[in-house]
Design a protein around this motif. Structure first.
Motif: not given
Length: 394
Positions: A367-394
């Motif tokens: 599982e770990l090998d798949y994520f670190v060796d895949s562009q999509a996997g690394r992108q998933t790690i990156a977008e979660n690590y920097v933080g998902l967007p805050y949801e707007k209050v409407q």
């Protein structure tokens, strides 16, 4: 005494909410059981998501952070001796994280609140929220041996996992979700230069290790230990030897060691309560949820709760939008559970579990090998690590 928003807890989430409210002209009083020195003595997280950095700037408490904080554009994973770079900046369209200790965030917020003349009552004992389901809640507390009362419109429970806010909600109202992990993190703080310019998360057959930092001259290192391990069993030398054994050889060779300033063991758990609101009282941060520190989400989740509650209260006071109050818990929990998932995933992938059979170990590695060796996997790690967007209050 009366105020618009009563805040329980003068940690970073309570202080940040108070500063945002004060700047918007919404009166608030913070009640804190401990002393300022005790609050500042807590050693906690140091990785700030992009969203929290922007929120601190919005609150006007960013000057020292921008001057002294370390912007990181990437992070490293060390997997069975090989180092994999996760390009946070490139994989997320330019987002980064900031290395700036929670103690420093708290100090900046305390100074800003004092300069603004906003009231924080330290040494407030036996705080009790009352009338949360009414239109006029209040709190009682003891100060210098005398019983005091604070009337308010709304209560924000920013008093942590062991605080009174969640305990004041009837147990039958809350649903609790929890996972306790069979290990902890032994961590030390040392005045040594970081071994690497980016944080390093290491997965090793001896267990997990993390090379973090607080500044260019102060480091924070961790190694996975058994849940029942005692800190007194670990001399500085034993810690450094164990840490080096779990790192790639090139990192271990250039590591600068030194005496520890602080040494402690933190247990790991995942915890969420639903809902995060009871009448006119709102649970914020650790009062409502705990994440294992592997994903660097604890303080950052508290900040997103603060952002949501502030946005709602701003619309309540400026536009009369009381209909938005019931949206606090659903909005927060959507982000909380995504952060819980990421923190659980990072913990599950990088740690050695004592009861894992050979099949489970191979699945974990693959599982770990798949994520670190895949562009999509690394992108998933990156977008979660920097933080998902805050949801707007409407």
């Amino acid at each position: 005494m009366k105020t618009q928003v009563a805040i329980i807890g003068a940690g970073p989430s309570g202080l940040l909410l108070g500063q945002l409210l004060h700047n918007a002209g919404i009166s608030n009083v913070i009640l804190e059981r401990q002393t300022p020195d005790y609050v500042l003595g807590r050693i906690r997280a140091g990785v700030l998501e992009q969203g929290m950095v922007e929120l601190l700037r919005k609150a006007g408490v960013h000057q020292r952070m921008d001057r002294e904080g370390l912007v990181h554009t990437g992070v490293e994973l060390a997997v069975r001796g090989r180092r994999v770079h996760i390009d946070l900046h490139g994989l997320t369209g330019g987002k980064t994280v900031m290395i700036y200790g929670q103690t420093e965030v708290t100090r900046d917020l305390m100074q800003a609140r004092e300069a603004a003349g906003a009231l924080t009552v330290y040494g407030a004992a036996n705080v009790e929220p009352q009338g949360m389901k009414s239109d006029a809640p209040w709190l009682t507390y003891e100060k210098d041996g005398e019983l005091q009362r604070l009337d308010c419109d709304y209560i924000a429970g920013c008093d942590g996992f062991h605080g009174i806010a969640r305990q004041a909600i009837p147990a039958e109202v809350l649903q609790t979700f929890e996972r306790v992990y069979p290990f902890g993190w032994l961590g030390i703080l040392a005045d040594t230069p970081p071994v690497n310019e980016e944080l390093v998360y290491a997965s090793h057959e001896r267990g997990f290790a993390l090379c973090s930092m607080r500044s260019a001259t102060r480091t924070r290192y961790y190694v996975q230990v058994d849940a029942d391990e005692k800190v007194e069993n670990w001399s500085d030398q034993r810690f450094w030897d164990e840490l080096k054994s779990r790192l790639p050889a090139d990192l271990a060779e250039r590591m600068v060691t030194g005496p520890s300033i602080e040494k402690s063991i933190a247990p790991l758990r995942s915890f969420v309560v639903e809902p995060m609101q009871y009448g006119r009282m709102f649970l914020v941060g650790d009062a409502a949820h705990i994440v294992p520190p592997t994903g660097a989400k604890g303080l950052n989740l508290a900040a997103s709760d603060v952002s949501t509650l502030f946005d709602i209260l701003l619309k309540v006071y400026r536009e009369g939008r009381t209909d938005l109050l019931e949206q606090y818990s659903p909005i927060c929990l959507r982000r909380v559970w995504k952060a819980e998932r990421f923190s659980w995933w990072m913990t599950s992938m990088l740690h050695r579990f004592p009861d894992a059979d050979p099949f489970s170990q191979r699945i974990q590695q693959t599982e770990l090998d798949y994520f670190v060796d895949s562009q999509a996997g690394r992108q998933t790690i990156a977008e979660n690590y920097v933080g998902l967007p805050y949801e707007k209050v409407q």
